[in-house]
Design a protein around this motif. Structure first.
Motif, short mmCIF file in Angstrom:
data_model
loop_
_atom_site.label_atom_id
_atom_site.label_comp_id
_atom_site.label_asym_id
_atom_site.label_seq_id
_atom_site.Cartn_x
_atom_site.Cartn_y
_atom_site.Cartn_z
N LEU A 57 -22.99 7.01 -26.07
CA LEU A 57 -23.33 6.78 -27.47
C LEU A 57 -23.68 5.31 -27.72
CD1 LEU A 57 -20.65 9.04 -29.19
CD2 LEU A 57 -23.12 9.42 -29.11
N LEU A 58 -23.01 4.41 -27.01
CA LEU A 58 -23.33 3.00 -27.15
C LEU A 58 -24.72 2.69 -26.63
CD1 LEU A 58 -19.91 1.36 -26.12
CD2 LEU A 58 -20.92 1.43 -28.40
N VAL A 59 -25.10 3.33 -25.54
CA VAL A 59 -26.44 3.14 -24.99
C VAL A 59 -27.49 3.65 -25.98
CG1 VAL A 59 -28.05 3.87 -23.18
CG2 VAL A 59 -25.73 3.15 -22.58
N VAL A 60 -27.24 4.82 -26.54
CA VAL A 60 -28.17 5.36 -27.54
C VAL A 60 -28.29 4.40 -28.72
CG1 VAL A 60 -28.54 7.21 -29.22
CG2 VAL A 60 -27.79 7.76 -26.90
N SER A 103 -28.60 4.58 -38.81
CA SER A 103 -28.39 5.04 -37.44
C SER A 103 -26.98 4.71 -36.96
CB SER A 103 -29.42 4.40 -36.50
OG SER A 103 -29.25 2.99 -36.42
N ARG A 104 -26.46 3.55 -37.36
CA ARG A 104 -25.10 3.18 -36.96
C ARG A 104 -24.07 4.09 -37.61
NH1 ARG A 104 -21.22 2.04 -34.42
NH2 ARG A 104 -22.61 3.05 -32.96
N LEU A 105 -24.25 4.41 -38.88
CA LEU A 105 -23.31 5.32 -39.55
C LEU A 105 -23.38 6.72 -38.94
CD1 LEU A 105 -23.86 4.27 -43.29
CD2 LEU A 105 -21.90 3.72 -41.80
N THR A 106 -24.59 7.17 -38.63
CA THR A 106 -24.75 8.50 -38.03
C THR A 106 -24.06 8.57 -36.67
OG1 THR A 106 -26.87 8.82 -39.16
CG2 THR A 106 -26.42 10.20 -37.24
N LEU A 109 -20.24 8.73 -37.04
CA LEU A 109 -19.78 10.07 -37.39
C LEU A 109 -19.85 11.01 -36.20
CD1 LEU A 109 -21.42 10.50 -40.92
CD2 LEU A 109 -19.00 10.12 -40.41
N LEU A 110 -20.93 10.92 -35.44
CA LEU A 110 -21.09 11.76 -34.26
C LEU A 110 -20.01 11.42 -33.23
CD1 LEU A 110 -22.74 13.85 -32.70
CD2 LEU A 110 -24.20 12.00 -31.89
N ALA A 111 -19.76 10.14 -33.04
CA ALA A 111 -18.73 9.73 -32.08
C ALA A 111 -17.36 10.22 -32.50
CB ALA A 111 -18.74 8.21 -31.95
N SER A 112 -17.09 10.21 -33.78
CA SER A 112 -15.80 10.66 -34.29
C SER A 112 -15.58 12.14 -33.98
CB SER A 112 -15.71 10.41 -35.79
OG SER A 112 -14.46 10.84 -36.30
N THR A 113 -16.62 12.94 -34.14
CA THR A 113 -16.49 14.37 -33.87
C THR A 113 -16.37 14.66 -32.37
OG1 THR A 113 -18.90 14.66 -33.77
CG2 THR A 113 -17.84 14.93 -35.91
N LEU A 127 -22.06 -5.95 -31.73
CA LEU A 127 -22.88 -5.81 -30.52
C LEU A 127 -24.27 -5.29 -30.86
CD1 LEU A 127 -23.32 -5.74 -27.45
CD2 LEU A 127 -22.23 -3.47 -27.43
N MET A 128 -24.34 -4.24 -31.67
CA MET A 128 -25.63 -3.66 -32.03
C MET A 128 -26.46 -4.63 -32.87
SD MET A 128 -25.60 -0.97 -30.38
CE MET A 128 -24.29 -0.20 -29.43
N LEU A 129 -25.81 -5.39 -33.73
CA LEU A 129 -26.54 -6.39 -34.51
C LEU A 129 -27.12 -7.45 -33.59
CD1 LEU A 129 -27.39 -7.48 -37.26
CD2 LEU A 129 -25.19 -8.69 -37.38
N GLY A 130 -26.33 -7.88 -32.60
CA GLY A 130 -26.83 -8.87 -31.65
C GLY A 130 -28.01 -8.34 -30.85
N ILE A 131 -27.94 -7.08 -30.40
CA ILE A 131 -29.04 -6.48 -29.65
C ILE A 131 -30.28 -6.38 -30.53
CG2 ILE A 131 -29.83 -4.34 -28.56
CD1 ILE A 131 -26.96 -3.95 -27.55
N ASN A 132 -30.08 -5.97 -31.78
CA ASN A 132 -31.20 -5.88 -32.71
C ASN A 132 -31.89 -7.22 -32.91
OD1 ASN A 132 -31.75 -6.35 -35.94
ND2 ASN A 132 -32.58 -4.41 -35.22
N ARG A 133 -31.09 -8.29 -33.09
CA ARG A 133 -31.65 -9.62 -33.29
C ARG A 133 -32.33 -10.13 -32.03
NH1 ARG A 133 -33.11 -10.19 -37.67
NH2 ARG A 133 -33.20 -7.97 -37.32
N LEU A 134 -31.79 -9.80 -30.86
CA LEU A 134 -32.41 -10.23 -29.61
C LEU A 134 -33.77 -9.57 -29.41
CD1 LEU A 134 -29.42 -10.31 -27.08
CD2 LEU A 134 -30.84 -12.25 -27.78
N ALA A 135 -33.87 -8.29 -29.75
CA ALA A 135 -35.16 -7.60 -29.63
C ALA A 135 -36.18 -8.20 -30.57
CB ALA A 135 -34.98 -6.10 -29.92
#
Length: 211
Positions: A57-60, A103-106, A109-113, A127-135
């Motif tokens: 899920l983190l990779v996605v 996408s992060r909220l989705t 929720l998916l990870a929780s289930t 982490l995702m914010l950092g990856i987004n800014r790096l891209a």
């Protein structure tokens, strides 16, 4: 909770600066997102053991964040102002921020289930914010190089990376078979003077303007 509030404050600050427009200095464009990504990665272990489902899920999430960041970098309007890079994000780019948050909220929720407690926690947000800014930084850097515009000067008058960045981009162009537009000697050896031709062309935005 404090971590989430801190991320919200950072995102609001970034959005505000980008909508108003600002000089794009290399350290802010590249190093700050890198710091965010490293900090976010180190915080993952504090929310329990990372299971394979967490990793998946983190990779996605990382792929989605990077794709949105690339789109944001493509959409930003770049200009040569006082011999340095200046950028402004159009208002329509806000939907990309909405897509990133959605996408992060989705995924949470998916990870929780799925019982992926690490991916469902607030830890991956930084982490995702950092990856987004790096891209986004990667796309902005490539576009600026092709347009012949160096980063805006740092407070000490230097230009982050200078000629090293041009050399790296040239090597990447050689690997991908993409013709690289020379950015002129002034962007590396004389950062305070205007670089390249009088009207460099951004392949995404068309002719840039000097102010």
């Amino acid at each position: 909770m404090l971590e989430v509030l801190a991320v919200i404050a950072i995102v609001a600050y970034v959005i505000g600066r980008q909508l108003l427009g600002e000089p794009l200095r290399g350290k802010r464009v590249i190093l700050l997102p890198l710091v965010l990504a490293v900090v976010g990665l180190t915080r993952l272990g504090g929310h329990g053991a990372v299971r394979p489902v967490d990793v998946a899920l983190l990779v996605v999430g990382a792929v989605i964040a990077a794709a949105i960041g690339t789109g944001q970098g493509s959409m930003m309007r770049l200009r040569d102002r006082d011999g340095g890079l200046w950028g402004q994000m159009p208002a329509r780019s806000l939907w990309l921020w909405a897509a990133l948050i959605g996408s992060r909220l989705t995924l949470m929720l998916l990870a929780s289930t799925m019982g992926a407690h690490v991916a469902a926690s607030s830890a991956p947000i930084v982490l995702m914010l950092g990856i987004n800014r790096l891209a986004q930084a990667a796309m902005i850097t490539r576009r600026a190089h092709r347009s012949g515009i160096p980063f805006a000067q740092e407070k000490d008058g230097s230009v982050f990376l200078g000629g090293r960045l041009q050399e790296l981009n040239s090597r990447l162009d050689g690997l991908t078979g993409t013709p690289s537009k020379p950015s002129g000697p002034s962007s590396s050896s004389h950062p305070s003077s205007p670089s390249g031709p009088s009207n460099p062309t951004d392949p995404y935005n068309g002719p840039t303007t000097r102010r």
